[in-house]
Design a protein around this motif. Structure first.
Motif, PDB file in Angstrom:
ATOM      1  N   MET A 150       0.838  -1.196   0.000  1.00 49.75           N
ATOM      2  CA  MET A 150       0.000   0.000   0.000  1.00 49.75           C
ATOM      3  C   MET A 150       0.874   1.249   0.000  1.00 49.75           C
ATOM      4  O   MET A 150       1.831   1.338   0.745  1.00 49.75           O
ATOM      5  CB  MET A 150      -0.878  -0.002   1.258  1.00 49.75           C
ATOM      6  N   ARG A 151       0.545   2.169  -0.858  1.00 47.24           N
ATOM      7  CA  ARG A 151       1.240   3.455  -0.862  1.00 47.24           C
ATOM      8  C   ARG A 151       0.415   4.445  -0.066  1.00 47.24           C
ATOM      9  O   ARG A 151      -0.757   4.647  -0.337  1.00 47.24           O
ATOM     10  CB  ARG A 151       1.390   3.975  -2.293  1.00 47.24           C
ATOM     11  N   LEU A 152       1.043   5.083   0.892  1.00 45.81           N
ATOM     12  CA  LEU A 152       0.333   6.061   1.706  1.00 45.81           C
ATOM     13  C   LEU A 152       0.072   7.355   0.951  1.00 45.81           C
ATOM     14  O   LEU A 152      -0.606   8.236   1.447  1.00 45.81           O
ATOM     15  CB  LEU A 152       1.113   6.350   2.988  1.00 45.81           C
ATOM     16  N   THR A 153       0.584   7.464  -0.248  1.00 41.01           N
ATOM     17  CA  THR A 153       0.392   8.690  -1.016  1.00 41.01           C
ATOM     18  C   THR A 153      -0.927   8.686  -1.790  1.00 41.01           C
ATOM     19  O   THR A 153      -1.273   9.676  -2.388  1.00 41.01           O
ATOM     20  CB  THR A 153       1.550   8.892  -2.011  1.00 41.01           C
ATOM     21  N   ASN A 154      -1.663   7.571  -1.764  1.00 44.77           N
ATOM     22  CA  ASN A 154      -2.916   7.511  -2.498  1.00 44.77           C
ATOM     23  C   ASN A 154      -4.034   8.122  -1.656  1.00 44.77           C
ATOM     24  O   ASN A 154      -4.825   7.424  -1.040  1.00 44.77           O
ATOM     25  CB  ASN A 154      -3.251   6.068  -2.877  1.00 44.77           C
ATOM     26  N   MET A 155      -4.079   9.437  -1.632  1.00 42.26           N
ATOM     27  CA  MET A 155      -5.061  10.139  -0.815  1.00 42.26           C
ATOM     28  C   MET A 155      -6.474   9.997  -1.368  1.00 42.26           C
ATOM     29  O   MET A 155      -7.434  10.134  -0.628  1.00 42.26           O
ATOM     30  CB  MET A 155      -4.690  11.609  -0.671  1.00 42.26           C
ATOM     31  N   ASN A 156      -6.613   9.698  -2.661  1.00 41.10           N
ATOM     32  CA  ASN A 156      -7.956   9.524  -3.213  1.00 41.10           C
ATOM     33  C   ASN A 156      -8.678   8.372  -2.527  1.00 41.10           C
ATOM     34  O   ASN A 156      -9.863   8.464  -2.237  1.00 41.10           O
ATOM     35  CB  ASN A 156      -7.897   9.277  -4.719  1.00 41.10           C
ATOM     36  N   GLU A 157      -7.959   7.291  -2.275  1.00 44.15           N
ATOM     37  CA  GLU A 157      -8.554   6.135  -1.611  1.00 44.15           C
ATOM     38  C   GLU A 157      -8.914   6.477  -0.157  1.00 44.15           C
ATOM     39  O   GLU A 157      -9.983   6.143   0.322  1.00 44.15           O
ATOM     40  CB  GLU A 157      -7.590   4.946  -1.656  1.00 44.15           C
ATOM     41  N   PHE A 158      -8.010   7.164   0.537  1.00 49.14           N
ATOM     42  CA  PHE A 158      -8.275   7.570   1.915  1.00 49.14           C
ATOM     43  C   PHE A 158      -9.452   8.543   1.959  1.00 49.14           C
ATOM     44  O   PHE A 158     -10.347   8.407   2.805  1.00 49.14           O
ATOM     45  CB  PHE A 158      -7.027   8.198   2.532  1.00 49.14           C
ATOM     46  N   ASP A 159      -9.475   9.501   1.039  1.00 50.05           N
ATOM     47  CA  ASP A 159     -10.589  10.452   0.972  1.00 50.05           C
ATOM     48  C   ASP A 159     -11.909   9.740   0.708  1.00 50.05           C
ATOM     49  O   ASP A 159     -12.952  10.138   1.228  1.00 50.05           O
ATOM     50  CB  ASP A 159     -10.341  11.501  -0.116  1.00 50.05           C
ATOM     51  N   ALA A 160     -11.865   8.678  -0.088  1.00 53.60           N
ATOM     52  CA  ALA A 160     -13.081   7.910  -0.368  1.00 53.60           C
ATOM     53  C   ALA A 160     -13.596   7.246   0.910  1.00 53.60           C
ATOM     54  O   ALA A 160     -14.803   7.206   1.154  1.00 53.60           O
ATOM     55  CB  ALA A 160     -12.815   6.859  -1.444  1.00 53.60           C
ATOM     56  N   VAL A 161     -12.682   6.736   1.727  1.00 49.78           N
ATOM     57  CA  VAL A 161     -13.077   6.120   3.002  1.00 49.78           C
ATOM     58  C   VAL A 161     -13.713   7.171   3.909  1.00 49.78           C
ATOM     59  O   VAL A 161     -14.773   6.940   4.502  1.00 49.78           O
ATOM     60  CB  VAL A 161     -11.867   5.445   3.694  1.00 49.78           C
ATOM     61  N   ILE A 162     -13.081   8.338   4.012  1.00 54.28           N
ATOM     62  CA  ILE A 162     -13.620   9.419   4.847  1.00 54.28           C
ATOM     63  C   ILE A 162     -15.000   9.845   4.344  1.00 54.28           C
ATOM     64  O   ILE A 162     -15.945   9.990   5.123  1.00 54.28           O
ATOM     65  CB  ILE A 162     -12.664  10.640   4.867  1.00 54.28           C
ATOM     66  N   ALA A 163     -15.121  10.028   3.040  1.00 53.09           N
ATOM     67  CA  ALA A 163     -16.400  10.462   2.460  1.00 53.09           C
ATOM     68  C   ALA A 163     -17.488   9.431   2.713  1.00 53.09           C
ATOM     69  O   ALA A 163     -18.643   9.789   2.981  1.00 53.09           O
ATOM     70  CB  ALA A 163     -16.240  10.710   0.961  1.00 53.09           C
ATOM     71  N   ARG A 164     -17.149   8.163   2.642  1.00 51.32           N
ATOM     72  CA  ARG A 164     -18.132   7.106   2.880  1.00 51.32           C
ATOM     73  C   ARG A 164     -18.466   6.996   4.364  1.00 51.32           C
ATOM     74  O   ARG A 164     -19.590   6.678   4.739  1.00 51.32           O
ATOM     75  CB  ARG A 164     -17.577   5.782   2.368  1.00 51.32           C
ATOM     76  N   ALA A 165     -17.476   7.260   5.227  1.00 54.15           N
ATOM     77  CA  ALA A 165     -17.683   7.133   6.675  1.00 54.15           C
ATOM     78  C   ALA A 165     -18.599   8.227   7.222  1.00 54.15           C
ATOM     79  O   ALA A 165     -19.380   7.981   8.154  1.00 54.15           O
ATOM     80  CB  ALA A 165     -16.341   7.161   7.403  1.00 54.15           C
ATOM     81  N   GLU A 166     -18.518   9.429   6.665  1.00 50.28           N
ATOM     82  CA  GLU A 166     -19.269  10.560   7.225  1.00 50.28           C
ATOM     83  C   GLU A 166     -20.772  10.306   7.334  1.00 50.28           C
ATOM     84  O   GLU A 166     -21.348  10.499   8.408  1.00 50.28           O
ATOM     85  CB  GLU A 166     -18.970  11.837   6.439  1.00 50.28           C
ATOM     86  N   PRO A 167     -21.462   9.868   6.262  1.00 56.28           N
ATOM     87  CA  PRO A 167     -22.909   9.639   6.415  1.00 56.28           C
ATOM     88  C   PRO A 167     -23.232   8.439   7.301  1.00 56.28           C
ATOM     89  O   PRO A 167     -24.265   8.426   7.981  1.00 56.28           O
ATOM     90  CB  PRO A 167     -23.405   9.427   4.981  1.00 56.28           C
ATOM     91  N   ILE A 168     -22.346   7.441   7.327  1.00 59.50           N
ATOM     92  CA  ILE A 168     -22.549   6.283   8.205  1.00 59.50           C
ATOM     93  C   ILE A 168     -22.485   6.744   9.655  1.00 59.50           C
ATOM     94  O   ILE A 168     -23.345   6.393  10.478  1.00 59.50           O
ATOM     95  CB  ILE A 168     -21.499   5.190   7.921  1.00 59.50           C
ATOM     96  N   ILE A 169     -21.472   7.540   9.971  1.00 58.62           N
ATOM     97  CA  ILE A 169     -21.321   8.071  11.326  1.00 58.62           C
ATOM     98  C   ILE A 169     -22.525   8.927  11.692  1.00 58.62           C
ATOM     99  O   ILE A 169     -23.077   8.795  12.785  1.00 58.62           O
ATOM    100  CB  ILE A 169     -20.002   8.867  11.452  1.00 58.62           C
ATOM    101  N   ALA A 170     -22.956   9.785  10.779  1.00 58.82           N
ATOM    102  CA  ALA A 170     -24.103  10.660  11.055  1.00 58.82           C
ATOM    103  C   ALA A 170     -25.346   9.842  11.393  1.00 58.82           C
ATOM    104  O   ALA A 170     -26.074  10.166  12.344  1.00 58.82           O
ATOM    105  CB  ALA A 170     -24.367  11.575   9.861  1.00 58.82           C
ATOM    106  N   THR A 171     -25.592   8.784  10.658  1.00 60.15           N
ATOM    107  CA  THR A 171     -26.765   7.934  10.893  1.00 60.15           C
ATOM    108  C   THR A 171     -26.688   7.248  12.249  1.00 60.15           C
ATOM    109  O   THR A 171     -27.655   7.250  13.023  1.00 60.15           O
ATOM    110  CB  THR A 171     -26.886   6.871   9.776  1.00 60.15           C
TER     111      THR A 171
END
Length: 103
Positions: free
Chosen positions: A2-23
Motif C-alpha cells: 500500500m502506498r500512503l500517497t494515495n489520498m484519493n482512496e483515503f478520501d473515499a473512506v472518509i467520504a463514505r464514513a461521514e454519512p454512516i457516522i451521522a446515521t
C-alpha cells in the motif's frame, strides 16, 4: 504494498464514513445517550463493519481511520474527554464531532 500517497482512496473512506457516522450518531443521540468511551468504541465498530462491507474500499485504507493500540483509550461508561490531546484517532474525532454538532 500500500502506498500512503494515495489520498484519493483515503478520501473515499472518509467520504463514505461521514454519512454512516451521522446515521449511527443520530440513532444514539435520539436515545438520549451521552457519548461515553464504551459508546464511541461501539460506534467505531459499527462504522468499520459497514465500511468493510463495501466491496469498493480497500481494507488497508479503512484501517487507517480506526484507533490504534498506541493510545490506551478507556472502555468504560465515563464521558469521552480527549483532554488536551491533539492526536486523536480519525474515526473517534469524526464521531465526537458528529455527536457534538449542533443542528
Amino acid at each position: 504494498m500500500m502506498r500512503l500517497t494515495n489520498m484519493n482512496e483515503f478520501d473515499a473512506v472518509i467520504a463514505r464514513a461521514e454519512p454512516i457516522i451521522a446515521t449511527i450518531v443520530t440513532r444514539h443521540r435520539t436515545e438520549g445517550q451521552p457519548l461515553t468511551w464504551r459508546l464511541i468504541h461501539s460506534i467505531e465498530g459499527e462504522v468499520l463493519a459497514e465500511l468493510n462491507r463495501a466491496d469498493d474500499l480497500q481494507p488497508a485504507y479503512i484501517n487507517l481511520i480506526r484507533h490504534s493500540g498506541v493510545f490506551n483509550y478507556p472502555l468504560n461508561d465515563d464521558p469521552v474527554d480527549f483532554g488536551e490531546s491533539s492526536a486523536i484517532a480519525c474515526a473517534f474525532s469524526m464521531i465526537y464531532d458528529a455527536f457534538h454538532r449542533v443542528h
